[in-house]
Design a protein around this motif. Structure first.
Motif, PDB file in Angstrom:
ATOM      1  N   PRO A 126      -0.893 -13.699-117.562  1.00 38.10           N
ATOM      2  CA  PRO A 126       0.412 -13.817-116.883  1.00 38.10           C
ATOM      3  C   PRO A 126       0.230 -13.983-115.383  1.00 38.10           C
ATOM      4  O   PRO A 126      -0.863 -13.769-114.836  1.00 38.10           O
ATOM      5  CB  PRO A 126       1.102 -12.481-117.224  1.00 38.10           C
ATOM      6  CG  PRO A 126      -0.015 -11.538-117.513  1.00 38.10           C
ATOM      7  CD  PRO A 126      -1.103 -12.359-118.128  1.00 38.10           C
ATOM      8  N   ASP A 189       8.054 -13.918-122.624  1.00 45.49           N
ATOM      9  CA  ASP A 189       8.980 -14.497-121.651  1.00 45.49           C
ATOM     10  C   ASP A 189      10.187 -15.133-122.318  1.00 45.49           C
ATOM     11  O   ASP A 189      10.951 -15.861-121.671  1.00 45.49           O
ATOM     12  CB  ASP A 189       8.254 -15.557-120.801  1.00 45.49           C
ATOM     13  CG  ASP A 189       7.145 -14.957-119.946  1.00 45.49           C
ATOM     14  OD1 ASP A 189       7.381 -13.889-119.368  1.00 45.49           O
ATOM     15  OD2 ASP A 189       6.057 -15.564-119.881  1.00 45.49           O
ATOM     16  N   ALA A 192      13.956 -14.341-121.052  1.00 43.69           N
ATOM     17  CA  ALA A 192      14.205 -14.894-119.718  1.00 43.69           C
ATOM     18  C   ALA A 192      14.301 -16.416-119.773  1.00 43.69           C
ATOM     19  O   ALA A 192      15.203 -17.020-119.162  1.00 43.69           O
ATOM     20  CB  ALA A 192      13.107 -14.464-118.754  1.00 43.69           C
ATOM     21  N   MET A 193      13.375 -17.054-120.501  1.00 42.21           N
ATOM     22  CA  MET A 193      13.402 -18.519-120.588  1.00 42.21           C
ATOM     23  C   MET A 193      14.644 -19.007-121.320  1.00 42.21           C
ATOM     24  O   MET A 193      15.308 -19.969-120.894  1.00 42.21           O
ATOM     25  CB  MET A 193      12.138 -19.015-121.293  1.00 42.21           C
ATOM     26  CG  MET A 193      10.876 -18.863-120.474  1.00 42.21           C
ATOM     27  SD  MET A 193       9.421 -19.529-121.347  1.00 42.21           S
ATOM     28  CE  MET A 193       8.173 -19.305-120.071  1.00 42.21           C
ATOM     29  N   ASN A 218       3.218 -12.526-129.292  1.00 39.08           N
ATOM     30  CA  ASN A 218       2.717 -12.559-127.915  1.00 39.08           C
ATOM     31  C   ASN A 218       1.545 -13.520-127.771  1.00 39.08           C
ATOM     32  O   ASN A 218       0.904 -13.560-126.726  1.00 39.08           O
ATOM     33  CB  ASN A 218       2.303 -11.154-127.457  1.00 39.08           C
ATOM     34  CG  ASN A 218       1.113 -10.619-128.227  1.00 39.08           C
ATOM     35  OD1 ASN A 218       0.747 -11.160-129.272  1.00 39.08           O
ATOM     36  ND2 ASN A 218       0.513  -9.554-127.734  1.00 39.08           N
ATOM     37  N   ASP A 261       9.961 -25.265-114.403  1.00 37.42           N
ATOM     38  CA  ASP A 261       9.067 -24.412-113.627  1.00 37.42           C
ATOM     39  C   ASP A 261       7.984 -25.301-113.019  1.00 37.42           C
ATOM     40  O   ASP A 261       7.380 -26.116-113.729  1.00 37.42           O
ATOM     41  CB  ASP A 261       8.406 -23.351-114.511  1.00 37.42           C
ATOM     42  CG  ASP A 261       9.363 -22.242-114.887  1.00 37.42           C
ATOM     43  OD1 ASP A 261      10.263 -21.950-114.087  1.00 37.42           O
ATOM     44  OD2 ASP A 261       9.201 -21.664-115.979  1.00 37.42           O
TER      45      ASP A 261
END
Length: 315
Positions: A126, A189, A192-193, A218, A261
């Motif tokens: 990360p 993530d 959030a994404m 994960n 991003d």
């Protein structure tokens, strides 16, 4: 501290099984090899059992051989990391998010196949670990999804990584109810994404947390596996989706204005990139998918230049 010549003699003796062959391999006299082993045994106790047909290591000797092998490997790695005479040989160390890592790693392995002198050391991590890895000089290069504020780092855009809504093949998503029907496949993530992307596609939606969750992983390479099996949808960066092996089992839903991003390449500001790092970056930039990204930085030549110099030259 063990003298390097003692270590080399002991390692050669353990591998060859006799003082004569070890001396021949090292280009020394048998007496010199014997003297080196005697020095070691005076310091560490019996390391060998001497027999008529050869030698046998004691437990202490086995431990000593392991140590000597570790020293030899450490020396080899040091030479790879410090040698910058050839751009297409030596160690390349980089740490990246998993999504772009899935796209990068096969390209790096292909490059290594063509140039066998290259050694690739690549870790998925990360953003925080990427930052720490480069700051603490564990990796020369890193990719992060934000602009680092630490003055010890230089950063420049490397590639755009748009978020994508990915569903099982054959499914259409027109309304929020379609997402409720499919269910959400989450990842570290994921919430959030999905919140960022779906807020544009379905303004005023009741929130991703209210969707039925049908799974979690994960492991970046496995997130799309339940989607491909019809178990739900997810939101994931494009590079991760492009690296998925079963492309015919999934489909991307158009979400209007993209949510992008920008991946930024970072390295320590105090010294320039090595010649091989610049060369490898150039190779990556010349082929898909990174040559198609509007955010990408072009690296030319194999000279060691900092990214800040590259940016100034472009502006």
């Amino acid at each position: 501290m063990i003298a390097p010549q003692w270590s080399r003699s002991f390692r050669a003796l353990a591998e060859q099984g006799s003082f004569t062959r070890a001396a021949d391999r090292l280009g020394l006299t048998q007496a010199a090899v014997s003297q080196h082993i005697r020095h070691l045994e005076e310091q560490f106790g019996p390391l060998l059992i001497r027999r008529a047909r050869g030698i046998e290591l004691t437990p202490a000797g086995t431990a000593m051989l392991s140590y000597c092998n570790e020293i030899e490997e450490a020396d080899r790695r040091l030479q790879l990391r410090l040698s910058d005479a050839k751009a297409d040989s030596g160690e390349i160390s980089l740490i990246t998010p998993g999504s772009v890592g899935l796209a990068l790693y096969p390209l790096l392995l292909t490059l290594q196949q063509r140039h066998r002198g290259l050694v690739i050391r690549h870790r998925f991590a990360p953003d925080k670990d990427v930052l720490d890895g480069v700051l603490h000089k564990q990796y020369e290069l890193g990719l992060v999804t934000f602009v680092p504020e630490d003055a010890r780092l230089v950063s420049a855009p490397f590639a755009d990584d748009p978020l994508e809504l990915v569903v099982p093949a054959g499914n259409d998503v027109k309304n929020w109810s379609d997402l409720e029907r499919l269910g959400f496949i989450d990842h570290p993530d994921g919430l959030a994404m999905a919140t960022r992307l779906l807020a544009r596609r379905f303004p005023g939606n009741p929130g991703v947390r209210n969707l039925p969750q049908h799974g979690f992983s994960n492991q970046i390479a496995l997130i799309l596996e339940p989607v491909a099996r019809g178990l739900g949808f997810t939101v994931i960066p494009r590079h991760a989706r492009q690296a998925f092996a079963h492309a015919d089992a999934i489909q991307v839903i158009e979400c209007g204005t993209p949510v992008v991003d920008t991946l930024r390449l970072i390295h320590r500001a105090e010294w320039p990139l090595s010649a091989r790092a610049s060369w490898v970056l150039n190779q990556l930039r010349q082929g898909p998918p990174f040559n198609q990204s509007p955010a990408g930085v072009a690296f030319s030549g194999t000279k060691s230049r900092t990214l800040s110099q590259e940016i100034r030259e472009r502006n």
